[in-house]
Design a protein around this motif. Structure first.
Motif, mmCIF file in Angstrom:
data_model
loop_
_atom_site.group_PDB
_atom_site.id
_atom_site.type_symbol
_atom_site.label_atom_id
_atom_site.label_comp_id
_atom_site.label_asym_id
_atom_site.label_seq_id
_atom_site.Cartn_x
_atom_site.Cartn_y
_atom_site.Cartn_z
ATOM 1 N N HIS A 107 -58.098 -4.705 3.793
ATOM 2 C CA HIS A 107 -58.882 -4.397 2.600
ATOM 3 C C HIS A 107 -58.031 -3.691 1.539
ATOM 4 C CE1 HIS A 107 -62.162 -3.498 0.017
ATOM 5 N NE2 HIS A 107 -62.050 -2.197 0.175
ATOM 6 N N LEU A 108 -57.218 -2.728 1.978
ATOM 7 C CA LEU A 108 -56.372 -2.006 1.019
ATOM 8 C C LEU A 108 -55.369 -2.939 0.352
ATOM 9 C CD1 LEU A 108 -55.705 1.453 2.699
ATOM 10 C CD2 LEU A 108 -57.232 0.887 0.796
ATOM 11 N N ALA A 109 -54.843 -3.892 1.139
ATOM 12 C CA ALA A 109 -53.888 -4.846 0.567
ATOM 13 C C ALA A 109 -54.570 -5.644 -0.548
ATOM 14 C CB ALA A 109 -53.368 -5.775 1.661
ATOM 15 N N ALA A 110 -55.808 -6.069 -0.287
ATOM 16 C CA ALA A 110 -56.534 -6.835 -1.309
ATOM 17 C C ALA A 110 -56.789 -5.989 -2.551
ATOM 18 C CB ALA A 110 -57.850 -7.349 -0.730
ATOM 19 N N VAL A 111 -57.163 -4.732 -2.334
ATOM 20 C CA VAL A 111 -57.431 -3.856 -3.480
ATOM 21 C C VAL A 111 -56.148 -3.621 -4.281
ATOM 22 C CG1 VAL A 111 -58.151 -1.528 -4.160
ATOM 23 C CG2 VAL A 111 -59.421 -2.754 -2.403
ATOM 24 N N THR A 112 -55.021 -3.426 -3.555
ATOM 25 C CA THR A 112 -53.746 -3.233 -4.255
ATOM 26 C C THR A 112 -53.393 -4.461 -5.089
ATOM 27 O OG1 THR A 112 -53.083 -2.047 -2.270
ATOM 28 C CG2 THR A 112 -51.370 -2.482 -3.885
ATOM 29 N N LEU A 113 -53.576 -5.652 -4.487
ATOM 30 C CA LEU A 113 -53.283 -6.881 -5.224
ATOM 31 C C LEU A 113 -54.171 -6.975 -6.468
ATOM 32 C CD1 LEU A 113 -51.706 -9.533 -5.299
ATOM 33 C CD2 LEU A 113 -53.480 -10.563 -3.887
ATOM 34 N N ALA A 114 -55.455 -6.626 -6.308
ATOM 35 C CA ALA A 114 -56.388 -6.683 -7.441
ATOM 36 C C ALA A 114 -55.951 -5.720 -8.542
ATOM 37 C CB ALA A 114 -57.803 -6.355 -6.971
ATOM 38 N N LEU A 115 -55.495 -4.518 -8.133
ATOM 39 C CA LEU A 115 -55.041 -3.552 -9.139
ATOM 40 C C LEU A 115 -53.797 -4.065 -9.857
ATOM 41 C CD1 LEU A 115 -55.599 -0.162 -7.305
ATOM 42 C CD2 LEU A 115 -56.807 -1.035 -9.315
ATOM 43 N N LYS A 121 -53.825 -5.642 -19.009
ATOM 44 C CA LYS A 121 -54.963 -6.508 -19.393
ATOM 45 C C LYS A 121 -54.972 -7.820 -18.609
ATOM 46 C CE LYS A 121 -55.584 -4.801 -24.063
ATOM 47 N NZ LYS A 121 -55.220 -5.072 -25.445
ATOM 48 N N TRP A 122 -54.833 -7.749 -17.331
ATOM 49 C CA TRP A 122 -54.917 -8.887 -16.423
ATOM 50 C C TRP A 122 -53.748 -9.853 -16.535
ATOM 51 C CZ3 TRP A 122 -58.277 -8.489 -12.603
ATOM 52 C CH2 TRP A 122 -59.497 -7.836 -12.813
ATOM 53 N N SER A 123 -52.668 -9.505 -17.243
ATOM 54 C CA SER A 123 -51.657 -10.557 -17.428
ATOM 55 C C SER A 123 -50.867 -10.862 -16.164
ATOM 56 C CB SER A 123 -50.732 -10.245 -18.604
ATOM 57 O OG SER A 123 -50.317 -8.919 -18.528
ATOM 58 N N ASN A 124 -51.089 -10.115 -15.061
ATOM 59 C CA ASN A 124 -50.451 -10.476 -13.792
ATOM 60 C C ASN A 124 -51.307 -11.404 -12.944
ATOM 61 O OD1 ASN A 124 -48.143 -8.932 -14.209
ATOM 62 N ND2 ASN A 124 -49.178 -7.070 -13.511
ATOM 63 N N HIS A 125 -52.532 -11.636 -13.387
ATOM 64 C CA HIS A 125 -53.414 -12.495 -12.588
ATOM 65 C C HIS A 125 -52.865 -13.934 -12.571
ATOM 66 C CE1 HIS A 125 -56.959 -14.728 -11.347
ATOM 67 N NE2 HIS A 125 -57.457 -13.598 -10.876
ATOM 68 N N PRO A 126 -52.987 -14.630 -11.420
ATOM 69 C CA PRO A 126 -52.444 -16.006 -11.350
ATOM 70 C C PRO A 126 -52.957 -16.921 -12.468
ATOM 71 C CG PRO A 126 -53.182 -15.292 -9.180
ATOM 72 C CD PRO A 126 -53.509 -14.173 -10.123
ATOM 73 N N ILE A 127 -54.221 -16.765 -12.874
ATOM 74 C CA ILE A 127 -54.745 -17.628 -13.942
ATOM 75 C C ILE A 127 -54.005 -17.330 -15.252
ATOM 76 C CG2 ILE A 127 -56.775 -18.178 -15.341
ATOM 77 C CD1 ILE A 127 -58.502 -17.628 -12.884
ATOM 78 N N ALA A 128 -53.802 -16.028 -15.538
ATOM 79 C CA ALA A 128 -53.084 -15.666 -16.762
ATOM 80 C C ALA A 128 -51.654 -16.182 -16.707
ATOM 81 C CB ALA A 128 -53.105 -14.145 -16.929
ATOM 82 N N ARG A 129 -51.041 -16.100 -15.518
ATOM 83 C CA ARG A 129 -49.653 -16.565 -15.396
ATOM 84 C C ARG A 129 -49.559 -18.067 -15.632
ATOM 85 N NH1 ARG A 129 -48.344 -12.850 -11.067
ATOM 86 N NH2 ARG A 129 -48.196 -14.539 -9.577
ATOM 87 N N THR A 130 -50.543 -18.835 -15.088
ATOM 88 C CA THR A 130 -50.554 -20.277 -15.349
ATOM 89 C C THR A 130 -50.657 -20.542 -16.849
ATOM 90 O OG1 THR A 130 -51.726 -20.556 -13.281
ATOM 91 C CG2 THR A 130 -51.725 -22.431 -14.761
ATOM 92 N N LEU A 131 -51.535 -19.778 -17.518
ATOM 93 C CA LEU A 131 -51.720 -19.995 -18.955
ATOM 94 C C LEU A 131 -50.445 -19.675 -19.727
ATOM 95 C CD1 LEU A 131 -55.341 -18.727 -19.558
ATOM 96 C CD2 LEU A 131 -54.501 -21.061 -19.555
ATOM 97 N N LYS A 132 -49.703 -18.685 -19.231
ATOM 98 C CA LYS A 132 -48.445 -18.325 -19.898
ATOM 99 C C LYS A 132 -47.500 -19.528 -19.911
ATOM 100 C CE LYS A 132 -47.540 -14.094 -18.698
ATOM 101 N NZ LYS A 132 -47.011 -13.153 -17.693
ATOM 102 N N TYR A 133 -47.488 -20.301 -18.817
ATOM 103 C CA TYR A 133 -46.615 -21.469 -18.757
ATOM 104 C C TYR A 133 -47.077 -22.570 -19.700
ATOM 105 C CZ TYR A 133 -44.775 -19.227 -14.592
ATOM 106 O OH TYR A 133 -44.223 -18.337 -13.726
ATOM 107 N N HIS A 134 -48.358 -22.519 -20.091
ATOM 108 C CA HIS A 134 -48.861 -23.536 -21.015
ATOM 109 C C HIS A 134 -48.638 -23.133 -22.468
ATOM 110 C CE1 HIS A 134 -50.741 -26.320 -18.290
ATOM 111 N NE2 HIS A 134 -51.338 -25.337 -17.644
ATOM 112 N N ALA A 135 -48.395 -21.842 -22.691
ATOM 113 C CA ALA A 135 -48.314 -21.364 -24.072
ATOM 114 C C ALA A 135 -47.003 -21.802 -24.711
ATOM 115 C CB ALA A 135 -48.434 -19.847 -24.087
ATOM 116 N N PRO A 136 -47.064 -22.354 -25.916
ATOM 117 C CA PRO A 136 -45.822 -22.672 -26.615
ATOM 118 C C PRO A 136 -45.082 -21.374 -26.941
ATOM 119 C CG PRO A 136 -47.746 -23.090 -28.017
ATOM 120 C CD PRO A 136 -48.262 -22.667 -26.693
ATOM 121 N N SER A 137 -43.780 -21.441 -27.169
ATOM 122 C CA SER A 137 -43.028 -20.199 -27.369
ATOM 123 C C SER A 137 -43.560 -19.459 -28.584
ATOM 124 C CB SER A 137 -41.537 -20.499 -27.529
ATOM 125 O OG SER A 137 -41.367 -21.381 -28.614
ATOM 126 N N GLY A 138 -43.647 -18.139 -28.460
ATOM 127 C CA GLY A 138 -44.198 -17.334 -29.542
ATOM 128 C C GLY A 138 -45.687 -17.106 -29.388
#
Ligand SMILES: [Zn+2]
Ligand SMILES: [Zn+2]
Ligand SMILES: [Zn+2]
Length: 365
Positions: A107-115, A121-138
């Motif tokens: 449980h603590l591991a999951a909470v740590t990952l969530a934190l 602002k959530w930019s480490n979340h896998p969904i945000a990271r995927t979106l980063k790869y879609h973003a054109p430079s800039g």
């Protein structure tokens, strides 16, 4: 293990499976993480990406509590611990203490990952990271997120599947939701291949067999992993309409179209074989009043027989319909219980009610 403990274990595993991968019945009863937490998650329609970032995080934390829940139940049921004082962690023997420690660590591991996901602002979340790869430079992942949010709000998107396992196709994105993740690919980057079908002979939805299609989505963007979307064959034509690129067929795959799709194909073929109507230079063609998408492109001309003979009646209406809408209209006027007669059937003109048959529909050139 005692009998009670064995029954408890089986029941707990069953309930956990239903919570982790809810069957459709569970979902329709509203027994899902997103329904329980709807207040925290906010509105999917307003903020699609944030909603799913929060939903996947909440799901992860909730699922990480399942081992601890199992442990507590088992502890209370075991014969050794007859009163609550025996259940205090420092009074337990070493095996119970070790199990408790592992449940808490999970449980603590999951909470740590969530934190960690929540930082910046959530930019480490896998969904945000995927979106980063879609973003054109800039550009940032948030700009991509808001472009998806805007497209998700449109009513003409294609969606199918239950909440938590849904396929969504918007004007420029194709997405599939999963328990801890949302697969996202840009329509411009993807190749789609129909890789297989599954047939189910009987279902409670229809008496005919149901066919499911598995379509693999691969992206030229190397950061996007391929994923499979699964849908009912009757939804195939709606999906195709929303996609920019064609779907390649693996060999030996035959799609069972819905009855109306099959009829429309036969209808179009027949109209192509009929004589054409040559547009007089002074005739203005307007958008089809059925769909407003294409210019009217068919005209009813009585060709099946002499003008005064037979059942059909000449129609003098100006062209107002496209071939597809005329086909749908024709199908809607037929005996729905006898589709084998549709091709030889008759229909009234949608405007003047003059009776016509398949041979009287002419493409305008
Ligand atoms: Zn039309
Ligand atoms: Zn008419
Ligand atoms: Zn006719």
């Amino acid at each position: 293990m005692s009998d009670t403990a064995a029954i408890y274990t089986v029941a707990y595993i069953l309930i956990s499976v239903c919570l982790v991968a809810p069957p459709t019945e569970f979902v329709s009863l509203g027994l899902t993480v997103q329904n329980v937490l709807s207040g925290y998650l906010g509105s999917e329609d307003l903020n699609f990406i944030y909603y799913h970032i929060k939903r996947t995080t909440a799901t992860l934390i909730f699922h990480s509590l399942l081992p601890l829940g199992y442990y507590i139940g088992l502890l209370l049921l075991s014969d050794k611990h007859t009163n609550l004082a025996d259940c205090l962690p420092w009074k337990l023997d070493i095996y119970w203490q070790l199990s408790l420690a592992s449940c808490i660590i999970i449980h603590l591991a999951a909470v740590t990952l969530a934190l960690y996901w929540h930082r910046k602002k959530w930019s480490n979340h896998p969904i945000a990271r995927t979106l980063k790869y879609h973003a054109p430079s800039g550009s940032t992942w948030m700009a991509m997120a808001s472009s998806i949010n805007v497209e998700f709000r449109r009513i003409d998107k294609f969606t199918t599947g239950v909440l938590g396992r849904r396929i969504i196709v918007t004007d420029s994105w194709i997405m599939k939701t999963a328990a801890y993740y949302v697969h996202i690919a840009h329509q411009q980057d993807i190749h789609l291949t129909l890789t297989g079908t599954e047939e189910h002979d009987l279902s409670h939805e229809s008496y005919h067999g149901v066919q499911y299609l598995n379509i693999t989505v691969t992206s030229i963007n190397s950061h996007v992993n391929p994923f499979v979307i699964r849908l009912n064959a009757t939804e195939y034509s709606d999906l195709k309409e929303k996609l920019h690129s064609p779907i390649r067929m693996a060999r030996d795959v035959v799609i069972k179209q819905s009855l109306s799709d099959r009829f429309l194909d036969a209808f179009k073929k027949q109209v192509d074989e009929n004589d054409v109507f040559v547009k007089p230079p002074d005739m203005e063609l307007e958008p089809c009043i059925g769909c407003m998408q294409v210019t009217a492109n068919v005209k009813l001309v009585k060709l099946c027989d002499d003008l005064t003979e037979g059942d059909c009646v000449p129609c003098y209406c100006r062209p107002m319909w496209c071939r597809e809408c005329m086909g749908k209209w024709f199908a809607s006027r037929q005996d729905q219980s006898a589709p084998e007669n549709w091709m030889s059937g008759k229909s009234p003109c949608p405007t003047c009610r003059a009776r016509f048959c398949m041979l009287d529909i002419c493409k305008i050139v």
